[in-house]
Design an enzyme around this catalytic site. Structure first.
Site, PDB file in Angstrom:
ATOM      1  N   TYR A   1     -16.140  17.280 -14.865  1.00  0.00           N
ATOM      2  CA  TYR A   1     -16.634  15.908 -14.831  1.00  0.00           C
ATOM      3  C   TYR A   1     -17.691  15.756 -13.721  1.00  0.00           C
ATOM      4  O   TYR A   1     -17.474  16.220 -12.595  1.00  0.00           O
ATOM      5  CB  TYR A   1     -15.452  14.948 -14.604  1.00  0.00           C
TER       6      TYR A   1
ATOM      7  N   ASP B   1      -6.926  19.587 -13.452  1.00  0.00           N
ATOM      8  CA  ASP B   1      -7.259  18.262 -13.976  1.00  0.00           C
ATOM      9  C   ASP B   1      -6.888  18.271 -15.457  1.00  0.00           C
ATOM     10  O   ASP B   1      -7.540  18.926 -16.269  1.00  0.00           O
ATOM     11  CB  ASP B   1      -8.746  17.977 -13.755  1.00  0.00           C
TER      12      ASP B   1
ATOM     13  N   LYS C   1      -8.025   7.290 -18.984  1.00  0.00           N
ATOM     14  CA  LYS C   1      -8.317   7.871 -20.307  1.00  0.00           C
ATOM     15  C   LYS C   1      -7.093   7.784 -21.213  1.00  0.00           C
ATOM     16  O   LYS C   1      -6.586   6.708 -21.442  1.00  0.00           O
ATOM     17  CB  LYS C   1      -8.805   9.310 -20.133  1.00  0.00           C
TER      18      LYS C   1
ATOM     19  N   ARG D   1       0.854  -1.202   0.000  1.00  0.00           N
ATOM     20  CA  ARG D   1       0.000   0.000   0.000  1.00  0.00           C
ATOM     21  C   ARG D   1       0.884   1.244   0.000  1.00  0.00           C
ATOM     22  O   ARG D   1       0.573   2.261  -0.616  1.00  0.00           O
ATOM     23  CB  ARG D   1      -0.948   0.008   1.217  1.00  0.00           C
TER      24      ARG D   1
HETATM   25  O1  P1T Z   1     -13.098   7.478 -13.809  1.00  0.00           O
HETATM   26  P1  P1T Z   1     -11.895   7.865 -13.001  1.00  0.00           P
HETATM   27  O2  P1T Z   1     -10.638   7.222 -13.449  1.00  0.00           O
HETATM   28  O3  P1T Z   1     -12.146   7.763 -11.528  1.00  0.00           O
HETATM   29  O4  P1T Z   1     -11.623   9.425 -13.322  1.00  0.00           O
HETATM   30  C1  P1T Z   1     -12.521  10.442 -12.972  1.00  0.00           C
HETATM   31  C2  P1T Z   1     -12.362  11.624 -13.900  1.00  0.00           C
HETATM   32  C3  P1T Z   1     -11.596  12.709 -13.477  1.00  0.00           C
HETATM   33  N1  P1T Z   1     -11.416  13.795 -14.260  1.00  0.00           N
HETATM   34  C4  P1T Z   1     -11.957  13.869 -15.486  1.00  0.00           C
HETATM   35  C5  P1T Z   1     -11.739  15.092 -16.313  1.00  0.00           C
HETATM   36  C6  P1T Z   1     -12.713  12.808 -15.981  1.00  0.00           C
HETATM   37  O5  P1T Z   1     -13.230  12.915 -17.216  1.00  0.00           O
HETATM   38  C7  P1T Z   1     -12.936  11.651 -15.178  1.00  0.00           C
HETATM   39  C8  P1T Z   1     -13.740  10.497 -15.637  1.00  0.00           C
HETATM   40  N2  P1T Z   1     -14.550  10.774 -16.744  1.00  0.00           N
HETATM   41  C9  P1T Z   1     -15.385   9.866 -17.349  1.00  0.00           C
HETATM   42  C10 P1T Z   1     -15.558   8.608 -16.936  1.00  0.00           C
HETATM   43  C11 P1T Z   1     -16.114  10.387 -18.517  1.00  0.00           C
HETATM   44  O6  P1T Z   1     -16.634   9.602 -19.340  1.00  0.00           O
HETATM   45  O7  P1T Z   1     -16.166  11.616 -18.674  1.00  0.00           O
END
Ligand code: P1T
Length: 379
Positions: free
Chosen positions: A98, A170, A195, A46
Site C-alpha cells: 500500500y 498486513d 476494508k 484512550r
Molecule cells: O486507510 P487505513 O485504514 O489507514 O489503512 C491503510 C492500509 C493498510 N494496509 C493496506 C494493505 C491497505 O490497503 C491500506 C489502505 N488502502 C487503501 C486506502 C487503498 O485503497 O488501497
C-alpha cells in the site's frame, strides 16, 4: 468454535446492566472511581473502553491469537508497529505494498535512521539476501496491494526466526476468513479494518493481533502513550461488520473468481492479477495458505496505455471510481495516480506496477450486473 460462529459470538457478551444483546456504544471519556485507583477496570477511554475491549477480543479470537489492539486507522496500527524500532534498525519489506505504508516507512521513519529495504518477496531468496544482523522486522503484505503477489508466510517466518527478527503480516486483503498468519509463524497481524473487516465503507480503523503477551504489552503501551485509538462508535460499526465477515468474504471470493475469469478471456485485456488463476506464479502457495483467493482483481489492457485505462475507469458505473476496497459495493481504482501515487514512478516500475493498471474491489452485488458493467466499459 468454527469461524462463522466466532465471527458472530467471539469476544462479545450481553450487557451486564441491561441485557442488551448488542455491545453498547460506551460513549464516555472517563469512569467513576470510588477511591483513587479504585475502579471497575476502566480509567480513561484512550487507555481502555468497553466497546473497544469487546472488539479487540473478537479480533484476537478470529485470528486465533490472544491479544487485539484497535486503532483510529490502519496507518495508526502500522505506525504503532514502527515504534518498536530504534535508529540503526533495518526492515525488510515487500516491494509491492500500500502506498501509504511506503510513505510512512520512507518519509516518516527513514529520517529517524531506520533503514528499509524493498524486495520482491515472492522470491524468498531475495528476502534472505536482504537480511542482515541489524534486521529487526520483516514486513509482508499478502496478497499485496495492488499486484496481488503472494508471499509464503511460513517461509518468511522461518527467515525471520533465524534472523531474530519479528514478522508482521498486513492481512488486510485476506482477513482471518482467508488466512491466519499467526498460525503460520507471524508475530503481528496488521489490519486496515476500514476494508473487509468493517465491510461497509462507513468507518476508518485499524488493528493489530498478537499471540505474545510481552509483545502485546509493549504495543499496548505505545497505543496508549501515542494515543491513536478509535472512538466507541467506530468500534461498534466494526463489531457489526464482523458478524457477516464469513458470508461477505464467501461472496467476494465467488465474484472475484468470475470477474478474473471474465477478464482473462476478454480479447482487449492483457495481464490479469488474481491469485486463483492457474497462470498466477504463486498460485500453489496461495492455495496452501489461503482458504480461497479473495475479491481483489487487478488488470491491464492490451497495449498497456494509461489513457485507455482511464477511459475504462471513466465508463465503469457499478464499479465506482474511488479509493479504498473491501466494502459490499464494487469499487475501481487507478493505483498509479490514486492509492500508490506516493510511491515514486521509478520504484513503481521496478516492482512491476504499470501506470495503466486498473484495480477492482469486487463487491457482493449480483455477478451478472458486475460483468455487464465491465463489458460496457471495456467494449
Ligand atoms: O486507510 P487505513 O485504514 O489507514 O489503512 C491503510 C492500509 C493498510 N494496509 C493496506 C494493505 C491497505 O490497503 C491500506 C489502505 N488502502 C487503501 C486506502 C487503498 O485503497 O488501497
Amino acid at each position: 468454535m468454527k469461524f462463522g460462529t466466532k465471527a458472530i459470538h467471539a469476544g462479545v457478551h450481553p450487557d451486564p446492566a441491561t441485557g442488551a444483546i448488542m455491545t453498547p456504544i460506551y460513549q464516555t471519556s472517563t469512569y467513576v472511581q470510588t477511591s483513587p485507583g479504585q475502579n471497575k477496570g476502566y480509567e480513561y477511554s484512550r487507555t481502555h473502553n468497553p466497546t473497544r475491549t469487546q472488539l479487540q477480543d473478537a479480533l484476537a479470537a478470529l485470528d486465533n491469537g490472544r491479544q487485539g489492539l484497535a486503532f483510529a486507522s490502519g496507518m495508526a496500527a502500522i505506525d504503532c508497529v514502527m515504534k518498536l524500532l530504534k535508529p540503526g534498525d533495518e526492515v525488510v519489506c515487500t516491494d509491492d505494498l500500500y502506498g501509504g505504508s511506503y510513505r510512512l516507512f520512507t518519509k516518516v521513519y527513514a529520517p529517524y535512521g531506520i533503514n528499509f529495504q524493498f524486495v520482491p518477496m515472492h522470491d524468498m531468496a531475495a528476502v534472505e539476501a536482504a537480511v542482515t544482523e541489524r534486521t529487526k522486522l520483516i514486513w509482508v503484505e499478502t496478497p499485496s496491494n495492488p499486484l496481488l503477489n503472494i508471499i509464503d508466510i511460513a517461509a518468511a517466518a522461518a527467515v525471520a526466526k533465524k534472523a531474530g527478527a519479528l514478522l508482521a503480516v498486513d492481512n488486510t486483503f485476506s482477513t482471518p476468513y482467508l488466512q491466519t498468519p499467526l498460525e503460520l509463524g507471524a508475530d503481528i497481524v496488521v489490519y486496515s479494518l476500514t476494508k473487509y473487516m468493517g465491510g461497509h465503507s462507513d468507518v476508518v480503523m485499524g488493528a493489530l493481533v498478537m499471540d505474545n503477551e510481552e509483545l502485546a504489552d509493549q504495543l499496548a503501551f505505545y497505543q496508549n502513550s501515542c494515543g491513536g485509538t478509535p472512538g466507541p462508535q467506530d468500534c461498534f460499526l466494526v463489531l457489526r461488520g464482523l458478524k457477516t465477515l464469513h458470508v461477505r468474504m464467501q461472496r467476494h471470493c465467488e465474484n472475484g473468481r468470475r470477474v478474473a475469469e471474465y477478464l482473462q478471456q476478454h480479447p482487449k485485456v492483457g495481464k490479469v492479477y488474481w491469485p486463483g488463476l492457474s497462470t498466477h506464479p504463486n498460485r500453489a502457495i496461495a492455495a496452501k495458505q489461503m482458504r480461497d483467493f479473495g475479491g481483489m482483481v487487478s488488470f491491464v489492457l492490451k497495449g498497456d496505455e494509461q489513457a485507455d485505462a482511464i477511459a475504462v475507469l471513466e465508463k465503469l458505473q457499478l464499479f465506482t471510481l474511488a479509493e479504498s476496497l473491501g466494502g459490499v459495493e464494487s469499487l475501481s481504482g487507478h493505483p498509479a495516480t490514486m492509492t500508490h501515487a506516493s510511491i515514486p514512478a521509478e520504484q513503481r516500475r521496478k516492482s512491476g506496477l504499470s501506470d495503466s493498471l486498473i484495480r477492482l474491489s469486487v463487491g457482493i452485488e449480483d455477478i451478472e450486473d458486475l460483468l455487464a458493467d465491465l463489458k460496457q466499459a471495456i467494449g
